[in-house]
Scaffold this motif. Structure first.
Motif, PDB file in Angstrom:
ATOM      1  N   ARG A  65       0.847  -1.183   0.000  1.00 42.97           N
ATOM      2  CA  ARG A  65       0.000   0.000   0.000  1.00 42.97           C
ATOM      3  C   ARG A  65       0.883   1.234   0.000  1.00 42.97           C
ATOM      4  O   ARG A  65       1.663   1.453   0.931  1.00 42.97           O
ATOM      5  CB  ARG A  65      -0.937   0.031   1.211  1.00 42.97           C
ATOM      6  N   LEU A  66       0.750   2.026  -1.041  1.00 43.50           N
ATOM      7  CA  LEU A  66       1.485   3.268  -1.145  1.00 43.50           C
ATOM      8  C   LEU A  66       0.667   4.407  -0.567  1.00 43.50           C
ATOM      9  O   LEU A  66      -0.558   4.429  -0.686  1.00 43.50           O
ATOM     10  CB  LEU A  66       1.829   3.576  -2.600  1.00 43.50           C
ATOM     11  N   SER A  67       1.360   5.347   0.050  1.00 42.20           N
ATOM     12  CA  SER A  67       0.712   6.519   0.613  1.00 42.20           C
ATOM     13  C   SER A  67       1.319   7.771   0.020  1.00 42.20           C
ATOM     14  O   SER A  67       2.509   7.810  -0.301  1.00 42.20           O
ATOM     15  CB  SER A  67       0.864   6.552   2.138  1.00 42.20           C
ATOM     16  N   CYS A  68       0.514   8.782  -0.116  1.00 37.95           N
ATOM     17  CA  CYS A  68       0.962  10.080  -0.590  1.00 37.95           C
ATOM     18  C   CYS A  68       0.405  11.138   0.337  1.00 37.95           C
ATOM     19  O   CYS A  68      -0.819  11.248   0.490  1.00 37.95           O
ATOM     20  CB  CYS A  68       0.496  10.321  -2.028  1.00 37.95           C
ATOM     21  N   ALA A  69       1.296  11.889   0.959  1.00 38.39           N
ATOM     22  CA  ALA A  69       0.893  12.944   1.872  1.00 38.39           C
ATOM     23  C   ALA A  69       1.012  14.287   1.172  1.00 38.39           C
ATOM     24  O   ALA A  69       2.084  14.658   0.692  1.00 38.39           O
ATOM     25  CB  ALA A  69       1.753  12.926   3.133  1.00 38.39           C
ATOM     26  N   ALA A  70      -0.077  15.007   1.122  1.00 36.13           N
ATOM     27  CA  ALA A  70      -0.097  16.325   0.515  1.00 36.13           C
ATOM     28  C   ALA A  70       0.053  17.398   1.582  1.00 36.13           C
ATOM     29  O   ALA A  70      -0.463  17.260   2.690  1.00 36.13           O
ATOM     30  CB  ALA A  70      -1.396  16.539  -0.261  1.00 36.13           C
ATOM     31  N   SER A  71       0.786  18.448   1.261  1.00 32.96           N
ATOM     32  CA  SER A  71       0.860  19.586   2.160  1.00 32.96           C
ATOM     33  C   SER A  71      -0.485  20.282   2.172  1.00 32.96           C
ATOM     34  O   SER A  71      -1.044  20.605   1.120  1.00 32.96           O
ATOM     35  CB  SER A  71       1.975  20.542   1.733  1.00 32.96           C
ATOM     36  N   GLY A  72      -1.005  20.509   3.361  1.00 29.05           N
ATOM     37  CA  GLY A  72      -2.351  21.041   3.456  1.00 29.05           C
ATOM     38  C   GLY A  72      -3.362  19.988   3.045  1.00 29.05           C
ATOM     39  O   GLY A  72      -3.095  18.794   3.071  1.00 29.05           O
ATOM     40  N   SER A  73      -4.515  20.434   2.636  1.00 28.21           N
ATOM     41  CA  SER A  73      -5.578  19.523   2.238  1.00 28.21           C
ATOM     42  C   SER A  73      -5.375  19.010   0.822  1.00 28.21           C
ATOM     43  O   SER A  73      -4.892  19.722  -0.059  1.00 28.21           O
ATOM     44  CB  SER A  73      -6.935  20.219   2.351  1.00 28.21           C
ATOM     45  N   LEU A  74      -5.768  17.766   0.617  1.00 27.57           N
ATOM     46  CA  LEU A  74      -5.720  17.187  -0.720  1.00 27.57           C
ATOM     47  C   LEU A  74      -6.665  17.908  -1.672  1.00 27.57           C
ATOM     48  O   LEU A  74      -6.496  17.832  -2.894  1.00 27.57           O
ATOM     49  CB  LEU A  74      -6.060  15.702  -0.651  1.00 27.57           C
ATOM     50  N   SER A  75      -7.636  18.606  -1.119  1.00 24.62           N
ATOM     51  CA  SER A  75      -8.585  19.339  -1.944  1.00 24.62           C
ATOM     52  C   SER A  75      -7.948  20.513  -2.670  1.00 24.62           C
ATOM     53  O   SER A  75      -8.572  21.106  -3.554  1.00 24.62           O
ATOM     54  CB  SER A  75      -9.769  19.820  -1.100  1.00 24.62           C
ATOM     55  N   ARG A  76      -6.729  20.870  -2.311  1.00 27.80           N
ATOM     56  CA  ARG A  76      -6.006  21.907  -3.048  1.00 27.80           C
ATOM     57  C   ARG A  76      -5.596  21.431  -4.436  1.00 27.80           C
ATOM     58  O   ARG A  76      -5.221  22.244  -5.277  1.00 27.80           O
ATOM     59  CB  ARG A  76      -4.760  22.351  -2.284  1.00 27.80           C
ATOM     60  N   PHE A  77      -5.677  20.121  -4.642  1.00 25.33           N
ATOM     61  CA  PHE A  77      -5.276  19.524  -5.902  1.00 25.33           C
ATOM     62  C   PHE A  77      -6.481  19.009  -6.667  1.00 25.33           C
ATOM     63  O   PHE A  77      -7.430  18.492  -6.091  1.00 25.33           O
ATOM     64  CB  PHE A  77      -4.312  18.362  -5.677  1.00 25.33           C
ATOM     65  N   ALA A  78      -6.426  19.128  -7.964  1.00 27.12           N
ATOM     66  CA  ALA A  78      -7.390  18.516  -8.855  1.00 27.12           C
ATOM     67  C   ALA A  78      -6.709  17.387  -9.625  1.00 27.12           C
ATOM     68  O   ALA A  78      -5.478  17.365  -9.774  1.00 27.12           O
ATOM     69  CB  ALA A  78      -7.962  19.542  -9.826  1.00 27.12           C
ATOM     70  N   ASP A  79      -7.515  16.431 -10.101  1.00 20.67           N
ATOM     71  CA  ASP A  79      -6.991  15.362 -10.943  1.00 20.67           C
ATOM     72  C   ASP A  79      -5.815  14.654 -10.269  1.00 20.67           C
ATOM     73  O   ASP A  79      -4.711  14.555 -10.833  1.00 20.67           O
ATOM     74  CB  ASP A  79      -6.582  15.933 -12.303  1.00 20.67           C
ATOM     75  N   VAL A  80      -6.040  14.160  -9.075  1.00 17.08           N
ATOM     76  CA  VAL A  80      -4.977  13.496  -8.326  1.00 17.08           C
ATOM     77  C   VAL A  80      -4.885  12.028  -8.742  1.00 17.08           C
ATOM     78  O   VAL A  80      -5.880  11.396  -9.102  1.00 17.08           O
ATOM     79  CB  VAL A  80      -5.201  13.595  -6.808  1.00 17.08           C
ATOM     80  N   GLY A  81      -3.676  11.493  -8.684  1.00 15.58           N
ATOM     81  CA  GLY A  81      -3.521  10.107  -9.076  1.00 15.58           C
ATOM     82  C   GLY A  81      -2.104   9.606  -8.930  1.00 15.58           C
ATOM     83  O   GLY A  81      -1.233  10.266  -8.344  1.00 15.58           O
ATOM     84  N   LYS A 111      -4.187  23.804  -7.752  1.00 15.89           N
ATOM     85  CA  LYS A 111      -5.067  24.844  -8.275  1.00 15.89           C
ATOM     86  C   LYS A 111      -4.514  26.248  -8.060  1.00 15.89           C
ATOM     87  O   LYS A 111      -4.607  27.101  -8.943  1.00 15.89           O
ATOM     88  CB  LYS A 111      -6.444  24.724  -7.619  1.00 15.89           C
ATOM     89  N   SER A 112      -3.952  26.497  -6.894  1.00 23.99           N
ATOM     90  CA  SER A 112      -3.497  27.842  -6.563  1.00 23.99           C
ATOM     91  C   SER A 112      -2.336  28.303  -7.441  1.00 23.99           C
ATOM     92  O   SER A 112      -2.157  29.504  -7.636  1.00 23.99           O
ATOM     93  CB  SER A 112      -3.095  27.922  -5.096  1.00 23.99           C
ATOM     94  N   GLN A 113      -1.555  27.368  -7.949  1.00 25.80           N
ATOM     95  CA  GLN A 113      -0.409  27.705  -8.779  1.00 25.80           C
ATOM     96  C   GLN A 113      -0.596  27.325 -10.239  1.00 25.80           C
ATOM     97  O   GLN A 113       0.296  27.551 -11.054  1.00 25.80           O
ATOM     98  CB  GLN A 113       0.857  27.046  -8.231  1.00 25.80           C
ATOM     99  N   MET A 114      -1.730  26.734 -10.543  1.00 23.41           N
ATOM    100  CA  MET A 114      -2.079  26.372 -11.914  1.00 23.41           C
ATOM    101  C   MET A 114      -0.989  25.532 -12.569  1.00 23.41           C
ATOM    102  O   MET A 114      -0.558  25.794 -13.697  1.00 23.41           O
ATOM    103  CB  MET A 114      -2.371  27.623 -12.747  1.00 23.41           C
ATOM    104  N   ARG A 115      -0.544  24.497 -11.852  1.00 23.55           N
ATOM    105  CA  ARG A 115       0.473  23.624 -12.392  1.00 23.55           C
ATOM    106  C   ARG A 115       0.353  22.237 -11.771  1.00 23.55           C
ATOM    107  O   ARG A 115      -0.173  22.085 -10.667  1.00 23.55           O
ATOM    108  CB  ARG A 115       1.867  24.174 -12.123  1.00 23.55           C
TER     109      ARG A 115
END
Length: 117
Positions: free
Chosen positions: A19-35, A100-104
């Motif tokens: 099982r792989l884990s990915c920790a995002a800084s802040g909320s994962l909702s800051r990202f779109a199209d995660v995978g 989303k905040s950095q559009m990248r």
């Protein structure tokens, strides 16, 4: 500060699980199209699975029925449960998302998965 950090890789025998884990800084909702993506040695990086919207996930054909992606809604974690691993799954696995905040699109540093007997 790293935006995404993967963990959970390792050496497993064919048929095993990780099982792989990915920790995002802040909320994962800051990202779109995660995978998740992966890159085998001397091969180009390829798409593995993506959550484009909501909780609906898409998978590449070769991992369907074996890999399951999930996330904790409202949290910061993205997961990839990998079952019945095969030698051809050997690769560096990356989590990724469109910030989303950095559009990248941003990428983690990768975690090595090796499937070998």
């Amino acid at each position: 500060q790293a935006q995404l950090v993967e963990s959970g890789g390792g050496l497993v025998q064919p048929g095993g699980s990780l099982r792989l884990s990915c920790a995002a800084s802040g909320s994962l909702s800051r990202f779109a199209d995660v995978g998740w993506y992966r890159q085998a040695a001397r091969y180009e990086r390829e798409w593995v699975a993506t959550i484009a919207s909501g909780d609906s996930a898409d998978y590449r054909d070769s991992v369907k029925g074996r890999f399951t992606m999930s996330r904790d809604n409202g949290g910061n974690m993205l997961y990839l449960q990998m079952n019945n691993l095969k030698p051809e799954d050997t690769a560096v696995y990356y989590c990724s998302g469109f910030l989303k905040s950095q559009m990248r699109r941003v990428w983690g540093q990768g975690t090595q998965v090796t499937v070998s007997s």
